[in-house]
Design an enzyme around this catalytic site. Sequence first.
Site, PDB file in Angstrom:
ATOM      1  N   LYS A  65       0.854  -1.177   0.000  1.00 41.45           N
ATOM      2  CA  LYS A  65       0.000   0.000   0.000  1.00 41.45           C
ATOM      3  C   LYS A  65       0.896   1.234   0.000  1.00 41.45           C
ATOM      4  O   LYS A  65       1.515   1.576   1.018  1.00 41.45           O
ATOM      5  CB  LYS A  65      -0.916  -0.028   1.233  1.00 41.45           C
ATOM      6  CG  LYS A  65      -1.960  -1.134   1.147  1.00 41.45           C
ATOM      7  CD  LYS A  65      -2.888  -0.881  -0.020  1.00 41.45           C
ATOM      8  CE  LYS A  65      -3.563  -2.134  -0.533  1.00 41.45           C
ATOM      9  NZ  LYS A  65      -4.354  -1.902  -1.738  1.00 41.45           N
ATOM     10  N   LYS A  85     -13.155  -7.119  -8.031  1.00 38.95           N
ATOM     11  CA  LYS A  85     -13.727  -7.225  -6.691  1.00 38.95           C
ATOM     12  C   LYS A  85     -15.201  -7.593  -6.854  1.00 38.95           C
ATOM     13  O   LYS A  85     -15.925  -6.906  -7.591  1.00 38.95           O
ATOM     14  CB  LYS A  85     -13.577  -5.906  -5.934  1.00 38.95           C
ATOM     15  CG  LYS A  85     -12.128  -5.558  -5.597  1.00 38.95           C
ATOM     16  CD  LYS A  85     -12.038  -4.274  -4.812  1.00 38.95           C
ATOM     17  CE  LYS A  85     -10.686  -4.127  -4.126  1.00 38.95           C
ATOM     18  NZ  LYS A  85      -9.577  -3.892  -5.053  1.00 38.95           N
TER      19      LYS A  85
HETATM   20 MG    MG Z   1      -5.999  -2.301  -5.704  1.00 37.67          MG
END
Ligand code: MG
Length: 367
Positions: A165, A265
């Site tokens: 991240k 997703k």
């Molecule tokens: Mg991503």
Amino acid sequence: MKITKIAAYQVDLPLHEGSYNWSGGKSVSVFDSTVVRVETDAGLAGHGEVCPLGPFYLPSYAAGARTGIAELAPDLIGQDPTELDVLNRRMDRLMKGHPYVKSALDIACWDILGQAAGVPLCTLLGGRDGETVALYRAISQEAPEKMAARVAGYRAEGYRRFQLKVGGGIEDDIARIRACAAELAPGDVLIADANTGWLPHQAMRVVRAVRDLDVYIEQPCLSYEECLGIRRATDHPFVLDESMDGIDMLLRGHADRAMDAVNIKISKLGGLTKARRARDLCVEMGIALTIEDSWGGDIVTAAIAHLAHSTPEPFRFTATDFNSYVTRSVAEGAPARKDGKMAASSAPGLGVTPRPEVLGAPVFEVS
Ligand code: MG
């Protein structure tokens, strides 16, 4: 078969690491998940789950999921849960957009279809390909040396794919990527996911500064056009996630050669019905896939496992086992990670049995 009752449950999912941090200072310490139970006149019950990544990642939030499900549920009573495309067209007619609201309902109905057919969902989604699904580990944003230590620790647990991240200051991000890359061995996969957090000039500096490293760049900037500009200026393999929210964007991205892999997703697309469609299209177009969701517990992880395990192995870039990130188990029978891999259950449907003591009383039910 007819739907006779729909109930929704709210579950808090704390994290083993205490918090999950990503670009722009965004952070979540306890995930707010919604579990849906769909009952039928055939005596079968299916379960689904939706868990947004806080209210500031995608245009979705936990209370909105429950409000939307409560809005749709009365109009699904009496419908056949095994007619998935018909059911999805009905949901889309009743409510425009809001794909995440429909996701847990769609997953629960797939669970019923699998149980009715007596086969695991991965069979219905195309067939189990290979023995296991390789997972990635998301490395929450921290100081570079802390993230490198996390990579080393999770590598010792068997993971070989790591998604950093970044999107938290250019110099730090370059240091994060370099420090984590130093922990890896040939064959490992490193992804720098900025989660839309860089401006184009910042993304340009990062990709130039890490040009010597074998690292994928994921969704560097906010808009598709900004990402495309970076894509055309770098030779790093490229992943798009937040911009890829439907079939039209997948087709546009393919036409522009904007990405080598996309992140599918389940709730971003609106459930397994639409995620499978997107998956199949990507396979036909030669685009590799990360199969996951925004977040979730055991039920989301089971749904990911079935979709990922039925994706042709060469196209499985990676997948996520969210149930190993959180401290609370909402269901028995969910995939358990072993050596950085998981497998879809071979039991009918999703193969999970919710724990009533964890779900508690429903926040609402309609029949
Ligand atoms: Mg991503």
